[in-house]
Design an enzyme around this catalytic site. Structure first.
Site, mmCIF file in Angstrom:
data_model
loop_
_atom_site.group_PDB
_atom_site.id
_atom_site.type_symbol
_atom_site.label_atom_id
_atom_site.label_comp_id
_atom_site.label_asym_id
_atom_site.label_seq_id
_atom_site.Cartn_x
_atom_site.Cartn_y
_atom_site.Cartn_z
ATOM 1 C CG ASP A 255 -0.378 -0.107 2.521
ATOM 2 O OD1 ASP A 255 0.860 -0.185 2.600
ATOM 3 O OD2 ASP A 255 -1.126 -0.113 3.521
ATOM 4 C CB SER A 256 4.585 1.725 -0.279
ATOM 5 O OG SER A 256 4.799 0.553 -1.051
ATOM 6 C CG ASP B 59 0.507 -4.108 2.008
ATOM 7 O OD1 ASP B 59 0.743 -5.052 2.787
ATOM 8 O OD2 ASP B 59 1.281 -3.136 1.854
ATOM 9 C CE LYS C 46 3.354 -6.062 3.674
ATOM 10 N NZ LYS C 46 2.920 -4.883 4.462
ATOM 11 C CD GLU D 141 0.799 -1.751 7.858
ATOM 12 O OE1 GLU D 141 0.494 -0.960 8.777
ATOM 13 O OE2 GLU D 141 1.246 -1.391 6.765
ATOM 14 C CD GLU E 87 8.149 -0.383 7.281
ATOM 15 O OE1 GLU E 87 7.208 -1.114 6.924
ATOM 16 O OE2 GLU E 87 8.319 0.779 6.842
HETATM 17 O O1 KIV Z 1 3.668 -1.103 1.525
HETATM 18 C C1 KIV Z 1 4.844 -1.504 1.463
HETATM 19 O O2 KIV Z 1 5.578 -1.227 0.508
HETATM 20 C C2 KIV Z 1 5.345 -2.329 2.562
HETATM 21 C C3 KIV Z 1 6.802 -2.633 2.589
HETATM 22 C C4 KIV Z 1 7.569 -1.424 2.957
HETATM 23 C C5 KIV Z 1 7.122 -3.781 3.453
HETATM 24 O O3 KIV Z 1 4.582 -2.717 3.407
#
Ligand code: KIV
Length: 282
Positions: free
Chosen positions: A61-62, A100, A130, A132, A199
């Protein structure tokens, strides 16, 4: 130095046709093989990253930061993530594609989390999701795994909680938070996660977690002893000129490369050098 350009180093890109599965990465830990993971958000980049034999592609989600220009990952919706993930999946032959689940698509109820994870698998074609966090999402992780959907955990600096932390500084430097992180890692393993991202935590702590877990740890700013490493693609390719965290190693300077190329195109168009004799139909 951590932010130096590293384009000249040896590469591991002889074609490897064997598809990576969640079982592959668990086995890699057992065999002591290091896992490589990078983000991607679109078809073309995913194709390039897959061609270079990366083991796991994370549709992070980056995307909210590097694709959409938001300050945080919070504005990303499930529909945004499904769109990005479906683009990536179409570009990938070999890598495991992990997507994510975005902020508030899994935290409200376990039922909603399962529906979100299911949409990611059915509509986008992700191979795993994924999420969090630790203790508060353990029941949710169990439910998703029970439904046959592989889950990767994410502990330490979890960007969806940035307003709770108030800062992007290193997490778990104090004993209390470090102890809780170790417990959370065990909780996630027990709940059925096949891997966990660590992280921005001290190297000693990630080394301890890596030693204690039988599932792989994948670090970003978490030192060399994790079972694997992950970076944001745009950062390691040097597309973001103004982002210099200590953990980031740059493997290219695509900011300069692209700005120079576009500048040359503009100059050629303005001077009528482009198109030339051979670049037209007669
Ligand atoms: O969203 C993302 O890119 C991440 C990584 C930094 C692990 O969660």
């Amino acid at each position: 130095m951590s932010t130096q350009l590293n384009s000249g180093k040896k590469k591991a890109n002889t074609i490897n046709p064997v598809k990576v599965t969640t079982q592959t990465v668990v086995d890699m830990k057992r065999k002591g093989e290091v896992i490589s993971m990078l983000t991607a958000y679109d078809f073309t980049m995913a194709k390039l990253v897959d061609a270079a034999n990366v083991d796991i592609i994370l549709v992070g989600d980056s995307a909210g930061n590097v694709m959409a220009g938001h300050e945080t990952t919070l504005p990303m919706t499930l529909d945004h993530m499904i769109y990005h993930t479906s683009c990536v999946v179409r570009g990938v032959d070999r890598a495991l594609v992990v997507a994510d689940l975005p902020f508030m698509s899994y935290q409200v109820t376990t039922k909603e989390a399962l529906i979100s994870a299911g949409r990611m698998m059915k509509e986008a074609g992700a191979h795993a999701i994924k999420v969090e966090g630790g203790k508060p999402i353990v029941e949710t992780v169990k439910r998703i795994v029970d439904a046959g959907i592989p889950v990767m955990g994410h502990l330490g600096l979890t960007p969806q909680s940035i307003y709770k932390f108030g800062t992007y500084k290193v997490r778990a430097t104090e004993e209390l938070e470090a102890d809780e992180l170790v417990k959370d890692a065990h909780r996630l393993e027990k709940a059925g996660c096949f891997a966990v991202v660590l992280e921005k935590i001290p190297s000693k702590l990630s080394a301890l977690v890596t030693k204690e877990l039988s599932i792989p740890t994948i670090g970003i700013g978490a030192g060399p002893q994790c079972d694997g490493q992950v970076l944001v693609l745009h950062d390691m390719l040097g597309l973001n000129k103004d982002f210099h965290p200590r953990f980031l190693r740059r493997y290219a300077d695509l900011y300069t490369g692209i700005v120079d190329a576009v500048g040359n195109y503009v100059a050629d168009v303005k001077s009528r050098d482009f198109p030339n004799e051979n670049e037209q139909y007669k």
